[in-house]
Every structure is written in C-alpha cells, then in structure tokens.
Design an enzyme around this catalytic site. Sequence first.
Site, PDB file in Angstrom:
ATOM      1  N   LYS A 112       0.841  -1.199   0.000  1.00 30.28           N
ATOM      2  CA  LYS A 112       0.000   0.000   0.000  1.00 30.28           C
ATOM      3  C   LYS A 112       0.876   1.248   0.000  1.00 30.28           C
ATOM      4  O   LYS A 112       2.072   1.185   0.293  1.00 30.28           O
ATOM      5  CB  LYS A 112      -0.881   0.011   1.260  1.00 30.28           C
ATOM      6  CG  LYS A 112      -2.021  -0.985   1.247  1.00 30.28           C
ATOM      7  CD  LYS A 112      -2.877  -0.811   2.505  1.00 30.28           C
ATOM      8  CE  LYS A 112      -3.988  -1.842   2.548  1.00 30.28           C
ATOM      9  NZ  LYS A 112      -4.991  -1.702   1.487  1.00 30.28           N
TER      10      LYS A 112
ATOM     11  N   ARG B 266     -10.119 -11.733   1.425  1.00 27.76           N
ATOM     12  CA  ARG B 266     -10.904 -12.822   0.829  1.00 27.76           C
ATOM     13  C   ARG B 266     -10.173 -14.162   0.943  1.00 27.76           C
ATOM     14  O   ARG B 266     -10.810 -15.211   0.961  1.00 27.76           O
ATOM     15  CB  ARG B 266     -11.268 -12.466  -0.615  1.00 27.76           C
ATOM     16  CG  ARG B 266     -10.118 -12.280  -1.534  1.00 27.76           C
ATOM     17  CD  ARG B 266     -10.492 -11.469  -2.783  1.00 27.76           C
ATOM     18  NE  ARG B 266     -10.548 -10.028  -2.502  1.00 27.76           N
ATOM     19  CZ  ARG B 266     -10.831  -9.092  -3.399  1.00 27.76           C
ATOM     20  NH1 ARG B 266     -11.142  -9.426  -4.649  1.00 27.76           N
ATOM     21  NH2 ARG B 266     -10.844  -7.817  -3.078  1.00 27.76           N
TER      22      ARG B 266
END
Length: 498
Positions: free
Chosen positions: A279, A353
């Site tokens: 990030k 996920r």
Amino acid sequence: MPSTLIVESGPADGAGAATTICLPMAAGIDGPEPWPGTNDVVESFEAPDPALLARRGFAAKVGDSLVLTSGQDATVVLVGTGVRASADAETWRRAGAAAVRAAGSGSSVAFVLPAAEEEGGTQRNAEAVATGALLAAYRFEEYQRTPKSPGPERLVLLAPGEDEASLDEGIGRARALCAAVVFARDLVNRPPSDLNPRQLADAAIEFLDGAPGVTVEVWDEERIVAERLGGLLGVARGSVQPPRLVRADYVPPDASGEPAHIVLVGKGITFDSGGLSLKTAEGMTTMKTDMSGAAIVLGALGAAAALGVGARVTAIAPITENMPGDAAIKPGDVLITRDGQSIEVLNTDAEGRLVLADGLALAAEMGPTAIIDVATLTGAAVVALGGSIGALFSNDPELRDALEGAGARAGEALWPLPLAEAYRDHIDSDIADMKNMGKPGQAGAIAAALLLERFVGETRWAHLDIAGPARAAESGGYLPKGGTAFSLRALLEYLDTF
Ligand code: BES
Ligand code: MN
Ligand code: ZN
C-alpha cells in the site's frame, strides 16, 4: 480503559442529587416543546419560551442540545428528539449521546425519560438512551498519561410512571451490548504492534471467559497447517507473527428442540500493509482497523451469551498480519484453501478474501442455518457507500431483508448490493479455479463478494463489507473518532430475533 460512565435507574423524583438535569424536547409547531410529563419531574422548572429557544438556535432536532444557565441548583440541558411521532430507538440513542456530550466532566446527570405509549416502550427507550450514552462516553485512553477529555461520571435515568426494575432491565441489556462494543473498539484502536494475532486471540479468551454457555478454542500455526487453511497460511507467510484462528461457540441454556445455528466469520488482519503489493504510506495509516470483523464477531458472540439469545452462535476469526517479509506470497502464487479450491493471488493486498475463504469453508462444514461474515474488505465499498453505510450481500433474500431490518433498528445502515451473475467471470483465472481480484476499477466490492460466495456452497449466507464505517474519521453522536465496531449491534438485533 473502557468507558467509566455509570448508568443506572433512579426514582422518578430522584433528580435532587444530580448536577445536570437533561430534559428531552420535541420539535413542535411553535418551536421546541417538552415531552408530556418530563418537566414535572424537575421542581420549579418552567419550560422556556419556545421562541426564545429558537432564537438561541435550538430547534430540538435529533442530537441537538442546549445548556441553560438559569440560576437553578443544577444545570439544565435540553436535548432534542425531533418530532414526537417519529421518535425511534435511534432518536433516543442520539439523545443519550447528546446528554453525555453536553454534560460537564465529572458531572452527575439525571436524564428524564418520558412515558412511552406502547407496551414496553419506556424500557426500550431506556435501553436506547443508556446505549447512546455509554457509546458516546467511550474513550480510548490506554496510551494517555492523563486522560484528555473526561466526560460525566454518572447518568441516572428517571422515568415517571415506570418502575425501576423495568428500567434496570433495559439498562442491563445496554450494558451487556456496550461491553461488547467497547471490547471491539479497544482492539481496533490498539496499535498493531500491541495487537498481533496471538494477542488478539488472548484478548478474545479473556473477554469470553466465564460467559454463560460459551466455549473458546484457539488454533496455533501447527493446527492451522494440519487443518489445511491454505488461504490463511498464505497471507501469514509474509509476517514474522504466526497466525491464529479463534473459534467460539455459544449454546443457549434452555433451547427446546434444535435451535437455529448462526455462524459468524470475521476478517482478522491485525495489520494490512498490502504485502508485496504494498500500500501507499497514506493507505496504510488506518490499516490497524483491518481486524474489525474479527473483533466484532467475537464481541457479538459475547453479547449474545450475556443477553441469552435463543440461537446457537459460532464465531470464527482467522487472524494474521499481511506483511511483505522474505517468505511472503508473490503475485502469481496459487493457494489451495481448506475445501481444496485454488486461488491465484494476483494482488497480495486482496488478502481478506483469502483468509475468509478458509473461514467460510469451515463455517459451511458445520451445516448451519446461516453464515454471516463481517470484513473491512474493499476500498470499493468505501467509494460506493462512504463512511456511514455498510455493504450487504446475500444469496438468500430473506436473510438479506432480516439483516437490512436489523441494521435499520440498530442505527447501522446496511445497503444491499448484488451478487451479479454478469460479473461472475471477473474472477476467472487462467491457471487456477479463480483469481483474487476482479477488473481494476470495476465493481470491486462485488468481485470480492462473488469470490466469498464460492466458499459457502448452498448454505444461506450474508456478507457485510464494512470497510467504510468500521472507522470514524471524526467524532459525532455516539461514535467517537476511531474504531466504531459498526455492525456489532446490528448482528445482535438479528440474533435477538431467535
Ligand atoms: N483492507 C483493505 C480494504 C480497505 C480499504 C479497508 C480501505 C478500509 C479502507 C483490503 O485488504 C484491500 O486492500 N483491498 C483491496 C483489494 C484490491 C487489491 C483488489 C482494495 O480494495 O483496494
Ligand atoms: Mn489489503
Ligand atoms: Zn485488508
């Protein structure tokens, strides 16, 4: 340290000891007007002229407050409730919060609650005022040498015509619920270095210890390997901190026959750096929030036990850091999940996920009535719904409606988004059963939900993407800046229907 505000009931004429008296005011046609019966409680109190209140900018809108400095022994605070006919639980929660915000530090507040017309209404309103007050009084002070802004010490609910035992029942429910919210908020707010996977699991054990009907089990890395949780292990590879999986079970005490079984699954990324798909510095600043789902489902299980809901509840929290260490998974790697499906990892920042895939597969094996997962899953959900609304996905219209209703009652808006057939192929992979991202810039929250859907089989399931509302950028109402535990109270509203 958790909120130290004491909330209790008092006799209807018990305003005497208070240093601050809160009177709810409704928005009337001619300006603010007191709720019937409430100003009788305060001797010699005359409701101020509506026109004067209006001139002072107090319109009695929900959450408004006005401090009157009127030569009384105690300070009188007027709190707005909007028009009387539309007052609901959220109105009273926000009134309770406004009272706490308006009352001075160290004060003892008497809140005068009007008699509700419906059966049980006053008790429900007492619960709501207490909830709003406790949640607004929350402070995260673990790292402050001296607390920055202490609030009131005590809030006494006075309700003419209602017996104290009935008020205490409502207040007790609020306390149990808010203890779970405080547990979850504290974990979200704690710095990531003081909340690694082991520490999160330990905190869960400590919180749930002794809760009626509750058992807790923690899987360490060895067990997670033995159980073949390839998604969780894959994400954990980039970190020096070993992963954990917490499973907590609540069995209702007097369940006649087979109770419903609801399995809650929460994303527990104690810090999300993005992994090798790193990030930006800015994007990382709030990523200690990424274990909100885990904190929420574990907190909700504790509250469900404390309130004695009629359903069996299981909480599953796969917990790990997402870091770019030497052994980290690389874009292009393929992971095999618990149920044997393969996922090509094209972006290591789509890690939620991967751990949820294992959690959901475990949940589905239990053959439950329904599975609900909670996750700060996608930036796309933040773009779509902002900071106040959670995204709600479900393969079952009835479950979706029930959760939407529960969210509305809790004041935690959940908005349905589609598990769009047309986008199923967005996560098709060239070499594996699926890939962990959809098409860049397109329906990212849906693509993530569609991946999760592949792990629940035919089980009724709902997915809450709370990436936006899990953290409040500014304080307001009963949500102080920082972790909110958004959706925990909605889950309880849902579980309480069993
Ligand atoms: N934890 C983030 C999602 C997130 C973003 C939560 C902003 C709160 C605020 C999640 O793990 C993530 O990084 N998702 C990626 C997925 C993408 C790479 C497919 C995202 O949404 O950008
Ligand atoms: Mn991520
Ligand atoms: Zn994440």
